[in-house]
Write a protein that holds these residues in place. Sequence first.
Motif, PDB file in Angstrom:
ATOM      1  N   ALA A 163      43.850  37.035  30.247  1.00 20.40           N
ATOM      2  CA  ALA A 163      43.398  35.709  30.683  1.00 20.40           C
ATOM      3  C   ALA A 163      43.787  35.470  32.135  1.00 20.40           C
ATOM      4  O   ALA A 163      42.981  34.956  32.932  1.00 20.40           O
ATOM      5  CB  ALA A 163      43.984  34.626  29.786  1.00 20.40           C
ATOM      6  N   ASP A 164      44.992  35.838  32.513  1.00 23.96           N
ATOM      7  CA  ASP A 164      45.444  35.683  33.905  1.00 23.96           C
ATOM      8  C   ASP A 164      44.605  36.549  34.837  1.00 23.96           C
ATOM      9  O   ASP A 164      44.216  36.108  35.918  1.00 23.96           O
ATOM     10  CB  ASP A 164      46.920  36.060  34.038  1.00 23.96           C
ATOM     11  N   ARG A 165      44.344  37.757  34.402  1.00 22.63           N
ATOM     12  CA  ARG A 165      43.520  38.657  35.208  1.00 22.63           C
ATOM     13  C   ARG A 165      42.108  38.091  35.360  1.00 22.63           C
ATOM     14  O   ARG A 165      41.529  38.140  36.442  1.00 22.63           O
ATOM     15  CB  ARG A 165      43.467  40.041  34.570  1.00 22.63           C
ATOM     16  N   GLY A 166      41.557  37.548  34.293  1.00 21.59           N
ATOM     17  CA  GLY A 166      40.227  36.945  34.343  1.00 21.59           C
ATOM     18  C   GLY A 166      40.178  35.767  35.303  1.00 21.59           C
ATOM     19  O   GLY A 166      39.243  35.624  36.083  1.00 21.59           O
ATOM     20  N   ARG A 167      41.218  34.912  35.250  1.00 19.34           N
ATOM     21  CA  ARG A 167      41.268  33.766  36.169  1.00 19.34           C
ATOM     22  C   ARG A 167      41.385  34.239  37.619  1.00 19.34           C
ATOM     23  O   ARG A 167      40.793  33.655  38.521  1.00 19.34           O
ATOM     24  CB  ARG A 167      42.419  32.842  35.799  1.00 19.34           C
ATOM     25  N   ALA A 168      42.140  35.281  37.843  1.00 18.99           N
ATOM     26  CA  ALA A 168      42.288  35.814  39.202  1.00 18.99           C
ATOM     27  C   ALA A 168      40.952  36.346  39.726  1.00 18.99           C
ATOM     28  O   ALA A 168      40.595  36.111  40.879  1.00 18.99           O
ATOM     29  CB  ALA A 168      43.345  36.914  39.236  1.00 18.99           C
ATOM     30  N   HIS A 169      40.196  37.038  38.862  1.00 21.47           N
ATOM     31  CA  HIS A 169      38.877  37.543  39.257  1.00 21.47           C
ATOM     32  C   HIS A 169      37.919  36.392  39.524  1.00 21.47           C
ATOM     33  O   HIS A 169      37.142  36.436  40.486  1.00 21.47           O
ATOM     34  CB  HIS A 169      38.302  38.481  38.192  1.00 21.47           C
ATOM     35  N   GLU A 170      37.956  35.357  38.685  1.00 27.83           N
ATOM     36  CA  GLU A 170      37.104  34.186  38.899  1.00 27.83           C
ATOM     37  C   GLU A 170      37.432  33.503  40.223  1.00 27.83           C
ATOM     38  O   GLU A 170      36.540  33.109  40.963  1.00 27.83           O
ATOM     39  CB  GLU A 170      37.261  33.195  37.748  1.00 27.83           C
ATOM     40  N   ALA A 171      38.718  33.364  40.512  1.00 23.58           N
ATOM     41  CA  ALA A 171      39.140  32.722  41.758  1.00 23.58           C
ATOM     42  C   ALA A 171      38.695  33.543  42.972  1.00 23.58           C
ATOM     43  O   ALA A 171      38.219  32.982  43.974  1.00 23.58           O
ATOM     44  CB  ALA A 171      40.652  32.531  41.774  1.00 23.58           C
ATOM     45  N   ALA A 172      38.818  34.858  42.882  1.00 24.13           N
ATOM     46  CA  ALA A 172      38.395  35.723  43.985  1.00 24.13           C
ATOM     47  C   ALA A 172      36.889  35.641  44.182  1.00 24.13           C
ATOM     48  O   ALA A 172      36.400  35.562  45.322  1.00 24.13           O
ATOM     49  CB  ALA A 172      38.821  37.163  43.722  1.00 24.13           C
ATOM     50  N   TYR A 173      36.140  35.642  43.088  1.00 30.65           N
ATOM     51  CA  TYR A 173      34.686  35.540  43.166  1.00 30.65           C
ATOM     52  C   TYR A 173      34.274  34.198  43.769  1.00 30.65           C
ATOM     53  O   TYR A 173      33.399  34.144  44.641  1.00 30.65           O
ATOM     54  CB  TYR A 173      34.066  35.719  41.770  1.00 30.65           C
TER      55      TYR A 173
END
Length: 107
Positions: free
Chosen positions: A7-17
């Motif tokens: 979940a943390d990794r997913g949020r980080a990818h969303e934030a970067a995108y």
Amino acid sequence: MADRIFADRGRAHEAAYTAEQHAHFNTLARRNRMLANWAAGLLDREGDQAYISEVMASHFIEAGDADLTGKLMADFAAAGVQMDEQTIHAKLNEFMLAAAAQEKGSA
């Protein structure tokens, strides 16, 4: 625990995108403002903020740059200014590079 990591990794990818998309939008807006200012100067409308806003807004009619180049071609033709699409596309590329450099400098 693994769920939280994913979940943390997913949020980080969303934030970067999201940040990447925001930067791209800002770069396009800068490019379009530069193009609009260039066109306004050729049309003896330098400093005409209404015209510059109109040109910038024309980019959101459809995807891609065809709406923007079409508007400028019509404006140049109506004003009797000789212009071709290749020149407009060259300016689009030139201003995109300048806008990207400005975006990187402001980041």
